[in-house]
Design a protein around this motif. Sequence first.
Motif, PDB file in Angstrom:
ATOM      1  N   UNK A 365       0.808  -1.218   0.000  1.00 49.19           N
ATOM      2  CA  UNK A 365       0.000   0.000   0.000  1.00 49.19           C
ATOM      3  C   UNK A 365       0.843   1.269   0.000  1.00 49.19           C
ATOM      4  N   UNK A 366       2.120   1.143   0.341  1.00 57.32           N
ATOM      5  CA  UNK A 366       3.054   2.283   0.340  1.00 57.32           C
ATOM      6  C   UNK A 366       3.961   2.181  -0.887  1.00 57.32           C
ATOM      7  N   UNK A 367       4.562   1.017  -1.084  1.00 49.30           N
ATOM      8  CA  UNK A 367       5.291   0.731  -2.325  1.00 49.30           C
ATOM      9  C   UNK A 367       6.603   1.452  -2.490  1.00 49.30           C
ATOM     10  N   UNK A 368       7.329   1.671  -1.396  1.00 45.47           N
ATOM     11  CA  UNK A 368       8.621   2.359  -1.463  1.00 45.47           C
ATOM     12  C   UNK A 368       9.726   1.356  -1.145  1.00 45.47           C
ATOM     13  N   UNK A 369      10.652   1.165  -2.079  1.00 50.55           N
ATOM     14  CA  UNK A 369      11.772   0.264  -1.810  1.00 50.55           C
ATOM     15  C   UNK A 369      12.569   0.799  -0.627  1.00 50.55           C
ATOM     16  N   UNK A 370      13.094  -0.110   0.176  1.00 50.60           N
ATOM     17  CA  UNK A 370      13.748   0.328   1.416  1.00 50.60           C
ATOM     18  C   UNK A 370      14.848  -0.642   1.802  1.00 50.60           C
ATOM     19  N   UNK A 371      15.856  -0.103   2.460  1.00 48.94           N
ATOM     20  CA  UNK A 371      16.922  -0.918   3.038  1.00 48.94           C
ATOM     21  C   UNK A 371      17.086  -0.506   4.493  1.00 48.94           C
ATOM     22  N   UNK A 372      17.216  -1.494   5.357  1.00 49.58           N
ATOM     23  CA  UNK A 372      17.553  -1.218   6.750  1.00 49.58           C
ATOM     24  C   UNK A 372      18.971  -1.702   7.006  1.00 49.58           C
ATOM     25  N   UNK A 373      19.766  -0.853   7.621  1.00 40.69           N
ATOM     26  CA  UNK A 373      21.126  -1.202   8.017  1.00 40.69           C
ATOM     27  C   UNK A 373      21.092  -1.460   9.515  1.00 40.69           C
ATOM     28  N   UNK A 479      -2.674  -6.019 -10.661  1.00 36.53           N
ATOM     29  CA  UNK A 479      -2.916  -5.664  -9.253  1.00 36.53           C
ATOM     30  C   UNK A 479      -4.407  -5.505  -8.985  1.00 36.53           C
ATOM     31  N   UNK A 480      -4.838  -6.002  -7.814  1.00 34.10           N
ATOM     32  CA  UNK A 480      -6.258  -5.950  -7.450  1.00 34.10           C
ATOM     33  C   UNK A 480      -6.538  -5.026  -6.269  1.00 34.10           C
ATOM     34  N   UNK A 481      -5.525  -4.705  -5.492  1.00 34.48           N
ATOM     35  CA  UNK A 481      -5.696  -3.886  -4.295  1.00 34.48           C
ATOM     36  C   UNK A 481      -6.765  -4.484  -3.379  1.00 34.48           C
ATOM     37  N   UNK A 482      -6.427  -5.613  -2.781  1.00 35.49           N
ATOM     38  CA  UNK A 482      -7.339  -6.316  -1.885  1.00 35.49           C
ATOM     39  C   UNK A 482      -7.453  -5.628  -0.530  1.00 35.49           C
ATOM     40  N   UNK A 483      -6.391  -4.965  -0.099  1.00 34.65           N
ATOM     41  CA  UNK A 483      -6.361  -4.370   1.235  1.00 34.65           C
ATOM     42  C   UNK A 483      -7.119  -3.051   1.282  1.00 34.65           C
ATOM     43  N   UNK A 484      -7.797  -2.822   2.400  1.00 33.28           N
ATOM     44  CA  UNK A 484      -8.536  -1.585   2.599  1.00 33.28           C
ATOM     45  C   UNK A 484      -7.858  -0.695   3.636  1.00 33.28           C
ATOM     46  N   UNK A 560     -11.432  -5.595   6.475  1.00 35.56           N
ATOM     47  CA  UNK A 560     -10.129  -5.005   6.157  1.00 35.56           C
ATOM     48  C   UNK A 560      -9.613  -5.385   4.777  1.00 35.56           C
ATOM     49  N   UNK A 561     -10.191  -6.425   4.168  1.00 34.02           N
ATOM     50  CA  UNK A 561      -9.790  -6.826   2.826  1.00 34.02           C
ATOM     51  C   UNK A 561     -11.029  -7.207   2.025  1.00 34.02           C
TER      52      UNK A 561
END
Length: 567
Positions: A365-373, A479-484, A560-561
Amino acid sequence: MKEEFVKEFFPQNALDLEWELSKFHRSKGGIGFSQAIKTIQEFIGESRVLKYPLKGSYETWRMPRGWNLKDGFLKIAGGKYVVGSLALSPINAIFLSGKTKGVERLKVVDVGEGENEKDYKKDVRGKAILANGNPARVYRMAKKFGARCVLSYFMRAQDPYIKRSPELIPDAVNYTSFPSWSDESIFGFAISYNQYRELKALAKKDLEIESFMDVDSGTNELEILEARIGKKGKERPIILTAHLCHPKPGANDNASGSALLTEIVRTLKKFEINREIIALWVPEMYGTIAYLTDHDHNFEFNINLDMVGEDQDITGSVLDVSATPWSLPSFINELIAVHLQNPRFRMKEGSYSGGSDHYIFVDSSIGVQAVSLTQWPDRYYHTSEDTPDKASIRSFEWIGKATLESLGEIINGIPNEIAKATASRIFNSFMKYDADPLTKNWITFRTYKSLEAFSKYANVKTLMNYLRKEINFDLIPKAKKMKKFKGPLGDSWMNEKDEEWEFETLKKYPAFRDYKDELLNFLDLGFDFKKAVKMASEEFKMENLHDSEYLVKRLKEEGLIESVNFR
């Protein structure tokens, strides 16, 4: 520009800031958290504090109440102190404890683990219980059976390989908390293993304690510090995060990440940057989900700094350069890993796990690639012995430089050698998975999309053309976007049965929290239920159809879905 960034960067600042921040007890809504924010603001200059009420829920995340510890003590009645002053040693108070009515004298009952009804054969109503189980579980039982106080010894993430066990660090006090939904009817103390053994022996006879705890709701707000650097342009902004919360001292977790982010921001502010960069210091995960409820999340990527300061020789740590989950294409993980290559340090890469603020961003739902160090494991994690003397300026220099070099190249261009090494790492994600046709096809597609995202910085057409021929696009759903709801799944929807189900499931499958979010991500991407289960199971090396069905059915019941076909 990256060379100028590195010249300006001074890792000693990060180490010194870790010492300063570790002086504050940084609970959500606590005065110490506000003081830590002020310390950072004084160092970086222009910034702003965003405030969110600590009540209700943000998306599916149930907020804890504001909790500000003022003082307290614990002693054996008529005898010696167990905890002399909570003002000096606040980690001895279980987070979200209630307050006492003056000094309370209570009889102590040993309930063993204290997590299940079978542990409560003796009457505990109005008494203190001595328990070595998870305080969040113990709280529910204490509430059910009418206990007034919890005396707890509980160490998470025991690991004999790094000498992390009760017997090997017997004087360490563990950071513990009651559940986010707990009320103020029970108060509790965290004690060391040596103290636990002593009280356990005394409780075989008649043991009473004298206890005092003074708490209030503090600010009763989630406070988030935001700093904005550079100029807005056509490129999406970059977001950097570090969580500031945790009990005093909480040095490597996570005064170190907050301190390094502070020095990185100070460094970046010295330059004219033609790219917007946003930095956030947050209460871990709760602050990030709250921030994203009323802020745009159109970021290109997130770099999360969590437990970066460790002296690996002391803590036994390895730097985990987390992968972005399979459901989301990415390149930032591989780029920063290229800059982190250093034979003087231990490092691992290639697998995804949540547990910090990056996992909010990588949700479908956010879709931002991320790395945690994240330096993990850590012998002193979540204990009173997580102190700044176990940090290393070399670790700050290593991770800080790699972060700044990566940012500098994203802003001003990636050298050909670095671009090739990064593309090779991305391509290897396709090469190393020889799974069933469905999963292999998705990994190939994900690798292709990762290279496509990276193609704005490097020429990767040859690799993309090769992969494109290997993809069966008929197997890639729409994509179906099942989550609300937005963000990964919190706990606001859960009833007592759901909480018991998740607790038992996690005992069987420790990676289930990550699995369930990835299952929902794959459903959001348009995979049918069985294929989503198969993909998530392959990613986390577990298969759990029954619990997956239970989860999805309950979320549908809670609205919720969307409906899911289990056939």
